[in-house]
Write an enzyme that holds these catalytic residues in place. Structure first.
Site, short mmCIF file in Angstrom:
data_model
loop_
_atom_site.label_atom_id
_atom_site.label_comp_id
_atom_site.label_asym_id
_atom_site.label_seq_id
_atom_site.Cartn_x
_atom_site.Cartn_y
_atom_site.Cartn_z
CB THR A 34 -0.93 -0.01 1.23
OG1 THR A 34 -1.88 -1.06 1.09
CG2 THR A 34 -1.67 1.31 1.39
CB THR A 79 -0.17 -3.90 6.07
OG1 THR A 79 -1.41 -3.74 5.39
CG2 THR A 79 0.62 -2.60 6.05
#
Length: 377
Positions: free
Chosen positions: A61, A142
């Site tokens: 991300t 993540t």
């Protein structure tokens, strides 16, 4: 209705006015929360002896972009490169000499994730021997960052700081956490105090051990926590500060160095225990060649309705490890569990117990030896 151009102009006026008010109130704000106005101790902006940090991108991300700043969940291409991050953060030059390296898998790659992990581990091992590198930062998505970092913690013999970092919001998002996370991760990797502590994780100004950290929230920026043991330290504005350090074996003290591992790891699978879970789930994994099974057990790690199927699997040589779906606390070595021949997974979550069992099975199939490994790592 005013036109879009009028609305944009009005919004710009609000922003400019807000900035002017903030500037006028700065002395009061500064007194309310004192922020250091100098570099961390020992760092000289004019120094030619800054630490050399290698910035490795594995995507995530933190590399994502969107055309709207309020789009923080549906972002995508174009993805930023590590060169883009360095250009966007001139502050990095104050704390380290940062060299980029891109190890992302090619777009559309569909190979085994573990094959890529092994490739990255070999590269980190090469950098461990590079005298020109003082620390390493690795960006990652993540979703599985904690388990990838743990794999590196077990397979790369390195004293230098290795710091995993990511973001919960894309780089372009309003109040995106990526820029500060990355800056702080470089600070941690440049810190001599971070050496020898194994692979670390640094986000949201907290520093965790790769063994203990886990993602606890889908979108919140404080998602990464070490549920049982807490963080090792902090990356505060004035300095990187450590309070504790890992006690389990890792990196230079691990017996699973990347140079000794096979091209593929033994197949280990995971199951989630729940009321009336059918034993055929265990049977199916055994039929498909699983050499180990991690069962995320109910309560304190109970196998529940899987118990009979587990006995049949063990009779075929399958090693079974129990973790606890409570996401906190240890699975303990009890007489009942010992009698059942099930290895306690300690306080590891199932995805990390799976990795450790895979590595253990490259060395032994003896239950006592594998239990020793779980106690030490």
């Amino acid at each position: 209705m005013p036109g879009m151009s009028s609305l944009r102009f009005a919004a710009q006026l609000v922003i400019v006015s807000s900035l002017a008010l903030a500037a006028a109130a700065w002395p009061v704000a500064a007194r309310a929360q004192e922020i250091p106005d100098r570099l961390p101790p020992g760092i000289d902006a004019q120094s030619e002896d800054l630490p050399h940090v290698r910035l490795i991108s594995l995507g995530g991300t933190i590399s994502g972009t969107a055309t709207e700043r309020l789009n923080i969940t549906n972002y995508g291409a174009p993805r930023l490169s590590p060169e883009d991050w360095i250009a966007a953060l001139p502050e990095l030059a104050l704390v380290a000499e940062v060299t980029p390296e891109d190890l992302r898998e090619p777009e559309g790659a569909s190979g085994s994730a573990i094959v890529h992990w092994l490739k990255v581990a070999r590269r980190l091992q090469e950098l461990a021997a590079d005298d020109d590198v003082d620390g390493i930062v690795v960006t990652h998505g993540t979703n599985v960052m904690a388990e990838v970092a743990y794999f590196m913690n077990l397979t790369v013999a390195i004293e230098k700081p290795v710091v995993f970092v990511g973001a919960q919001r894309p780089w372009t998002g309003l109040s995106g956490d990526g820029p500060l996370n990355l800056y702080n991760a470089v600070r941690v990797a440049a810190s001599a105090d971070a050496a020898g502590k194994g692979v670390l994780h640094a986000m949201n100004q907290s520093v965790h051990s790769a063994r203990d950290v886990t993602k606890t929230s889908a979108y919140r920026v404080q998602t990464f926590q070490s549920v049982d043991l807490g963080m090792l330290g902090v990356a505060d504005p004035d300095r990187v500060k450590f309070f504790t350090e890992p006690t389990r074996r890792h990196t230079t003290h691990s017996e699973f160095n990347i140079a000794t591992l096979p091209a593929m790891l033994p197949p280990v699978e995971m199951l989630y225990a729940y009321s009336d879970a059918p034993g055929y789930l265990v049977d199916s994994l055994v039929e498909h060649g699983a050499r180990g099974i991690v069962i995320d057990g109910v309560g304190a790690g109970s196998l529940g309705s899987f118990a009979d199927a587990v006995k049949a699997a063990q009779a075929k040589g399958v090693i079974v490890v129990a973790t606890a779906r409570t996401h906190g606390g240890r699975v303990q070595d009890t007489p009942r569990r010992r009698e059942a021949g099930v290895i306690p997974g300690d306080n590891l979550p199932p995805e990390k117990a799976k990795i450790l069992l895979q590595l253990a099975l490259t060395r032994t199939v003896d239950g006592d030896a594998i239990e020793r490994i779980f106690n030490e790592y």
